[in-house]
Design a protein around this motif. Sequence first.
Motif, mmCIF file in Angstrom:
data_model
loop_
_atom_site.group_PDB
_atom_site.id
_atom_site.type_symbol
_atom_site.label_atom_id
_atom_site.label_comp_id
_atom_site.label_asym_id
_atom_site.label_seq_id
_atom_site.Cartn_x
_atom_site.Cartn_y
_atom_site.Cartn_z
ATOM 1 N N THR A 1 0.905 -1.101 0.062
ATOM 2 C CA THR A 1 -0.050 0.056 0.121
ATOM 3 C C THR A 1 0.816 1.176 -0.007
ATOM 4 O O THR A 1 0.582 2.104 -0.691
ATOM 5 C CB THR A 1 -0.903 -0.010 1.237
ATOM 6 O OG1 THR A 1 -1.718 -1.107 1.123
ATOM 7 C CG2 THR A 1 -2.049 1.042 1.081
ATOM 8 N N TYR B 1 1.986 6.732 -6.798
ATOM 9 C CA TYR B 1 0.837 7.892 -7.194
ATOM 10 C C TYR B 1 1.156 9.217 -6.776
ATOM 11 O O TYR B 1 0.693 10.254 -7.550
ATOM 12 C CB TYR B 1 -0.393 7.324 -6.004
ATOM 13 C CG TYR B 1 -1.759 8.463 -6.344
ATOM 14 C CD1 TYR B 1 -2.485 8.183 -7.442
ATOM 15 C CD2 TYR B 1 -1.920 9.355 -5.442
ATOM 16 C CE1 TYR B 1 -3.414 9.040 -7.514
ATOM 17 C CE2 TYR B 1 -3.099 10.133 -5.522
ATOM 18 C CZ TYR B 1 -3.804 10.248 -6.697
ATOM 19 O OH TYR B 1 -4.967 10.835 -6.765
ATOM 20 N N ARG C 1 1.279 4.197 -2.977
ATOM 21 C CA ARG C 1 0.810 5.597 -2.500
ATOM 22 C C ARG C 1 2.197 6.405 -3.127
ATOM 23 O O ARG C 1 1.870 7.379 -3.398
ATOM 24 C CB ARG C 1 0.573 5.582 -1.112
ATOM 25 C CG ARG C 1 -0.873 5.293 -0.811
ATOM 26 C CD ARG C 1 -0.780 5.342 0.894
ATOM 27 N NE ARG C 1 -2.356 4.720 1.075
ATOM 28 C CZ ARG C 1 -2.717 4.471 2.427
ATOM 29 N NH1 ARG C 1 -2.028 4.664 3.437
ATOM 30 N NH2 ARG C 1 -3.948 4.454 2.497
#
Length: 607
Positions: free
Chosen positions: A263, A270, A267
């Motif tokens: 995760t 992103y 991120r």
Amino acid sequence: MAAQSLYRKWRSQTFAELVGQEHVVQTLRNAIAEDRVGHAYLFTGPRGVGKTTMARLLAKAVNCLHPDRSARPCGVCELCVAIAEGRAVDVIEMDAASHTSVEDAREIIERVQFRPSVARMKVYIIDETHMLSTAAFNALLKTLEEPPDHALFILATTEVHKVPATILSRCQRFTFVRHSVAAMAAHLRRIAAAEGITLAEGVPEAIARAATGSMRDALGILEQLASFVEGPITLQQVQSLLGMTAAAEIDALVTALLSADVTAALRAVYAVVQQGADVRQFTRDLVERLRAVMLLKATNDRTLLDVGDDEVAQLSRWAAQADMATLVHWMKLFSQLDAQLRTTPYGQLPLEVAVVEALLTPVPAAQSTVPPSFVTRANPQPVRPPVTREAGIAVSAASTPEVHSPAKSTLPPENLEPPHGSVSSLADSPSLESAIPPAESTSLSAVPLAADPPPPLPAAWAASRQARSPADPTVARAADADMSVLEQVEATWEEIKRDVRPRSPTVQALLNSARPYDVEGNTIVLLVTSSFHKQRLEEPKNRSIIEEVLRRRLGKPYAVRCTIEEKSVEPTDLRSKIREARKDEFVRAALNIFDAHIVDIEPLEPE
């Protein structure tokens, strides 16, 4: 009047001002001090590292009027100033990219015979030498080998491999190296201070990293920033102008990788995309950071790292946490993304897939091979032969006729078994066939390996074998055929993925996170890293693309199914045992030599 560029304005005028290339400076200084300057030099290296600047300094040094040779070039005498301003008639600079023909070379040859007008020596600086034509190179050969005493040739090129060996052998060659980040950052601070440009902390290092060792590129970036920004130049402005990614995102991604946090890793990717940064440059920076961790972990030598002191502490913590094999696996994985990110229509998807694959796919490791005990079974007939069972793997082949030994009638069947680890099948041999007559229902295992009969089986082994029911040869043959297809798919998996790419780059990117895992009849099972990949690959349009490529590769139709659950490493059923057995190099050799297949697997003899 146009302003002069910073890299021209701050071009080094003496050897003392030159940044880097100490090995070249020291050699040329000694040659000038001892009056041993050669007649032809070749300067090679990447762009912007000082080749042309060094050529002009050498031209100054051989013509400088300073009485002390060791102080040349002084940079202040009449000839030094004239050469620096480009008005010295005896220093001729020629761009080989625009003067490639043999006529240009002949013009040099004709003019070099005339003595210099003012200076002590006539200097020819030929930049981008590799652009000269073959005829031009050939025309220069004799002149380069034996020029007049008053002539000096200095050739500069970024692609020395394109320069003929006949030219290289006539020149003294110097290789220029890229500037280090620390040296470039210090030089940028000096120039910024002189130009009245305020640089925030970390800006010189960021510019130096973006310039990748080229001082000219670094000064060009600084000039661009000075025009773009009013007031102090901040790190965020550098990143915005150049499309760079902040070190925070790289650090966050490396930390997430080492912590196996999918995760957090996604991120970080992103966040980079949201900044509008160049994903390819981010990937390069990531590989460079992983390389620094690898070097520090492998050598614990800080001198190998071209980073600031503030970064060494963080790199040391990562190096203590990281595993060397994992670091190598990650660097290989991410370094292969550059071409994909340049051509993909799906933005950052290849990087995201690579991040997930890095964390969810086990690191490839060499598998140790322990040769098990196995026997082979020979039978030339197409019908299913009877199987002789031994300790290990029973292999049925279709290559050699069975032979019979007279000893079989006098020894109990139990005593005819070979000892643990032996191979009781022999290859087809004319001498063996002539020496031992065939019989109707016999086995190669009946041939004694020595004059004395082998010892009887241990009681525990004999009991376990009597209690064990034989495997169905039909089931074993089907499992063995499935594993053979699996091996074929594994061997051509990279080619299969390349065949998929013209049909769908997306499917190919998804297949980078999958690998052939099993074959069940007419279905090929792929092991994927996540439920996301399983769902996408099993979409009808994507699955049909893969199945069509497999049909072309294998010659028959196969369905495709995906799984995210890897089976237990310890084989329990017959299929798993056959699969593990086919990985053994000795079993593969037996299968190839005898054109055989595995029909059963029996327990090894207890210790």
